[in-house]
Design a protein around this motif. Structure first.
Motif, mmCIF file in Angstrom:
data_model
loop_
_atom_site.group_PDB
_atom_site.id
_atom_site.type_symbol
_atom_site.label_atom_id
_atom_site.label_comp_id
_atom_site.label_asym_id
_atom_site.label_seq_id
_atom_site.Cartn_x
_atom_site.Cartn_y
_atom_site.Cartn_z
ATOM 1 N N GLY A 62 0.822 -1.205 0.000
ATOM 2 C CA GLY A 62 0.000 0.000 0.000
ATOM 3 C C GLY A 62 0.855 1.254 0.000
ATOM 4 N N LEU A 63 0.198 2.379 -0.153
ATOM 5 C CA LEU A 63 0.856 3.678 -0.190
ATOM 6 C C LEU A 63 0.653 4.368 1.150
ATOM 7 C CD1 LEU A 63 2.274 5.905 -1.820
ATOM 8 C CD2 LEU A 63 0.015 6.652 -2.582
ATOM 9 N N LYS A 64 1.742 4.659 1.865
ATOM 10 C CA LYS A 64 1.635 5.314 3.171
ATOM 11 C C LYS A 64 0.910 6.642 3.019
ATOM 12 C CE LYS A 64 5.204 3.394 5.953
ATOM 13 N NZ LYS A 64 5.776 3.719 7.231
ATOM 14 N N GLY A 65 -0.052 6.872 3.886
ATOM 15 C CA GLY A 65 -0.812 8.112 3.854
ATOM 16 C C GLY A 65 -2.090 8.041 3.046
ATOM 17 N N SER A 66 -2.226 6.992 2.215
ATOM 18 C CA SER A 66 -3.446 6.896 1.402
ATOM 19 C C SER A 66 -4.653 6.661 2.299
ATOM 20 C CB SER A 66 -3.320 5.780 0.362
ATOM 21 O OG SER A 66 -3.145 4.531 0.972
ATOM 22 N N ALA A 67 -5.821 7.031 1.794
ATOM 23 C CA ALA A 67 -7.058 6.920 2.565
ATOM 24 C C ALA A 67 -7.503 5.461 2.655
ATOM 25 C CB ALA A 67 -8.145 7.775 1.933
ATOM 26 N N ASP A 68 -8.447 5.197 3.559
ATOM 27 C CA ASP A 68 -8.939 3.841 3.774
ATOM 28 C C ASP A 68 -9.825 3.334 2.645
ATOM 29 O OD1 ASP A 68 -7.817 3.373 6.440
ATOM 30 O OD2 ASP A 68 -9.130 5.003 7.033
ATOM 31 N N ILE A 69 -10.558 4.238 2.005
ATOM 32 C CA ILE A 69 -11.444 3.875 0.901
ATOM 33 C C ILE A 69 -11.102 4.764 -0.288
ATOM 34 C CG2 ILE A 69 -13.832 3.791 0.079
ATOM 35 C CD1 ILE A 69 -14.686 3.305 3.001
ATOM 36 N N SER A 70 -10.904 4.134 -1.435
ATOM 37 C CA SER A 70 -10.660 4.851 -2.683
ATOM 38 C C SER A 70 -11.833 4.607 -3.609
ATOM 39 C CB SER A 70 -9.378 4.356 -3.365
ATOM 40 O OG SER A 70 -8.246 4.690 -2.603
ATOM 41 N N GLY A 71 -11.968 5.477 -4.598
ATOM 42 C CA GLY A 71 -13.040 5.288 -5.565
ATOM 43 C C GLY A 71 -12.946 6.259 -6.712
ATOM 44 N N ILE A 72 -13.909 6.131 -7.582
ATOM 45 C CA ILE A 72 -14.040 7.013 -8.731
ATOM 46 C C ILE A 72 -15.524 7.224 -8.984
ATOM 47 C CG2 ILE A 72 -13.949 5.113 -10.402
ATOM 48 C CD1 ILE A 72 -12.296 7.071 -12.199
ATOM 49 N N VAL A 73 -15.887 8.443 -9.351
ATOM 50 C CA VAL A 73 -17.284 8.747 -9.631
ATOM 51 C C VAL A 73 -17.427 9.162 -11.089
ATOM 52 C CG1 VAL A 73 -17.925 9.332 -7.259
ATOM 53 C CG2 VAL A 73 -17.013 11.111 -8.762
ATOM 54 N N GLN A 94 -0.988 11.466 5.931
ATOM 55 C CA GLN A 94 -2.374 11.482 5.457
ATOM 56 C C GLN A 94 -2.788 12.892 5.049
ATOM 57 O OE1 GLN A 94 -4.078 9.651 8.966
ATOM 58 N NE2 GLN A 94 -4.395 7.724 7.862
ATOM 59 N N VAL A 95 -2.342 13.893 5.789
ATOM 60 C CA VAL A 95 -2.631 15.288 5.432
ATOM 61 C C VAL A 95 -1.967 15.610 4.098
ATOM 62 C CG1 VAL A 95 -2.284 17.698 6.103
ATOM 63 C CG2 VAL A 95 -2.965 16.018 7.819
ATOM 64 N N ALA A 96 -0.736 15.151 3.900
ATOM 65 C CA ALA A 96 -0.040 15.384 2.632
ATOM 66 C C ALA A 96 -0.775 14.711 1.475
ATOM 67 C CB ALA A 96 1.403 14.880 2.723
ATOM 68 N N PHE A 97 -1.273 13.490 1.699
ATOM 69 C CA PHE A 97 -2.026 12.779 0.665
ATOM 70 C C PHE A 97 -3.312 13.532 0.333
ATOM 71 C CE2 PHE A 97 -4.814 9.422 -0.969
ATOM 72 C CZ PHE A 97 -3.978 8.824 -1.911
ATOM 73 N N GLU A 98 -3.994 14.043 1.359
ATOM 74 C CA GLU A 98 -5.212 14.829 1.153
ATOM 75 C C GLU A 98 -4.924 16.049 0.279
ATOM 76 O OE1 GLU A 98 -8.597 17.372 3.623
ATOM 77 O OE2 GLU A 98 -6.954 16.446 4.719
ATOM 78 N N LYS A 99 -3.858 16.767 0.584
ATOM 79 C CA LYS A 99 -3.497 17.959 -0.194
ATOM 80 C C LYS A 99 -3.224 17.606 -1.651
ATOM 81 C CE LYS A 99 -1.667 20.668 3.648
ATOM 82 N NZ LYS A 99 -0.465 21.218 4.285
ATOM 83 N N MET A 100 -2.537 16.483 -1.890
ATOM 84 C CA MET A 100 -2.247 16.056 -3.255
ATOM 85 C C MET A 100 -3.533 15.744 -4.018
ATOM 86 S SD MET A 100 -0.407 12.645 -4.734
ATOM 87 C CE MET A 100 -1.763 11.682 -4.087
ATOM 88 N N GLY A 105 -7.750 17.967 -8.172
ATOM 89 C CA GLY A 105 -9.182 17.973 -8.441
ATOM 90 C C GLY A 105 -9.970 16.818 -7.868
ATOM 91 N N GLY A 106 -9.374 16.033 -6.999
ATOM 92 C CA GLY A 106 -10.073 14.908 -6.410
ATOM 93 C C GLY A 106 -10.882 15.306 -5.183
ATOM 94 N N ILE A 107 -11.667 14.369 -4.722
ATOM 95 C CA ILE A 107 -12.488 14.540 -3.512
ATOM 96 C C ILE A 107 -11.796 13.777 -2.389
ATOM 97 C CG2 ILE A 107 -14.691 13.974 -2.423
ATOM 98 C CD1 ILE A 107 -15.954 14.125 -5.261
ATOM 99 N N TYR A 108 -11.622 14.430 -1.240
ATOM 100 C CA TYR A 108 -11.024 13.796 -0.076
ATOM 101 C C TYR A 108 -11.754 14.296 1.163
ATOM 102 C CZ TYR A 108 -7.536 12.149 3.296
ATOM 103 O OH TYR A 108 -6.917 11.508 4.328
ATOM 104 N N PHE A 109 -12.085 13.374 2.063
ATOM 105 C CA PHE A 109 -12.662 13.782 3.333
ATOM 106 C C PHE A 109 -12.430 12.718 4.391
ATOM 107 C CE2 PHE A 109 -16.110 11.989 0.755
ATOM 108 C CZ PHE A 109 -16.550 10.946 1.555
ATOM 109 N N VAL A 110 -12.551 13.142 5.634
ATOM 110 C CA VAL A 110 -12.460 12.271 6.801
ATOM 111 C C VAL A 110 -13.878 12.038 7.313
ATOM 112 C CG1 VAL A 110 -11.578 12.067 9.160
ATOM 113 C CG2 VAL A 110 -10.189 13.185 7.390
ATOM 114 N N PHE A 111 -14.193 10.799 7.660
ATOM 115 C CA PHE A 111 -15.536 10.493 8.165
ATOM 116 C C PHE A 111 -15.446 9.624 9.412
ATOM 117 C CE2 PHE A 111 -14.466 6.974 5.437
ATOM 118 C CZ PHE A 111 -15.031 5.866 6.035
ATOM 119 N N HIS A 112 -16.546 9.645 10.185
ATOM 120 C CA HIS A 112 -16.597 8.911 11.448
ATOM 121 C C HIS A 112 -17.717 7.882 11.517
ATOM 122 C CE1 HIS A 112 -14.575 12.770 12.101
ATOM 123 N NE2 HIS A 112 -13.783 12.050 12.863
#
Length: 127
Positions: A62-73, A94-100, A105-112
């Motif tokens: 895996g890629l360090k910092g990548s999110a738990d769920i990936s996708g495409i819309v 993870q913050v660096a991955f979010e910024k990238m 133009g991608g969508i990134y968010f944290v959820f609970h």
């Protein structure tokens, strides 16, 4: 019709307790909800990172910092969703991955909760 996972207090309470088991459950239940509610406009999959021993050698995956769920819309937009339980916060990578992701133009968010993930996805797509 979206399932309101937050109506079941045991689920909401469970995700407020930080543990690997609860984190894995949050990711799994979110993928189930997305499979039911978002298949008409996107595809989503788990994005695991970690390490394991194979034949006596430590292998990282895996890629360090990548999110738990990936996708495409629809339209080709990349989606990254970071699950957090308890009081967990994003790590620096993870913050660096979010910024990238957002820079390109991608969508990134944290959820609970699973419902929060779906709500944030729909909100981001409406922009």
């Amino acid at each position: 019709m979206a399932i309101n996972w937050q109506k079941k207090s045991s689920r909401k309470d469970t995700f407020q307790i930080g543990s690997t088991e609860n984190h894995n459950r949050l990711v799994a239940e979110t993928l189930i909800l997305l499979g039911r509610e978002a298949m008409g406009f996107g595809r989503f999959w788990p994005q695991e990172t970690g390490a394991a021993y194979r034949e006596g050698k430590l292998i990282h995956y895996g890629l360090k910092g990548s999110a738990d769920i990936s996708g495409i819309v629809i339209g080709g937009t990349r989606v990254e969703m970071e699950a957090k339980t308890g009081r967990a916060t994003q790590q620096d990578n993870q913050v660096a991955f979010e910024k990238m992701i957002k820079k390109f133009g991608g969508i990134y968010f944290v959820f609970h909760t699973p419902q929060e993930a779906l709500d944030l996805l729909l909100k981001a797509m409406a922009k």
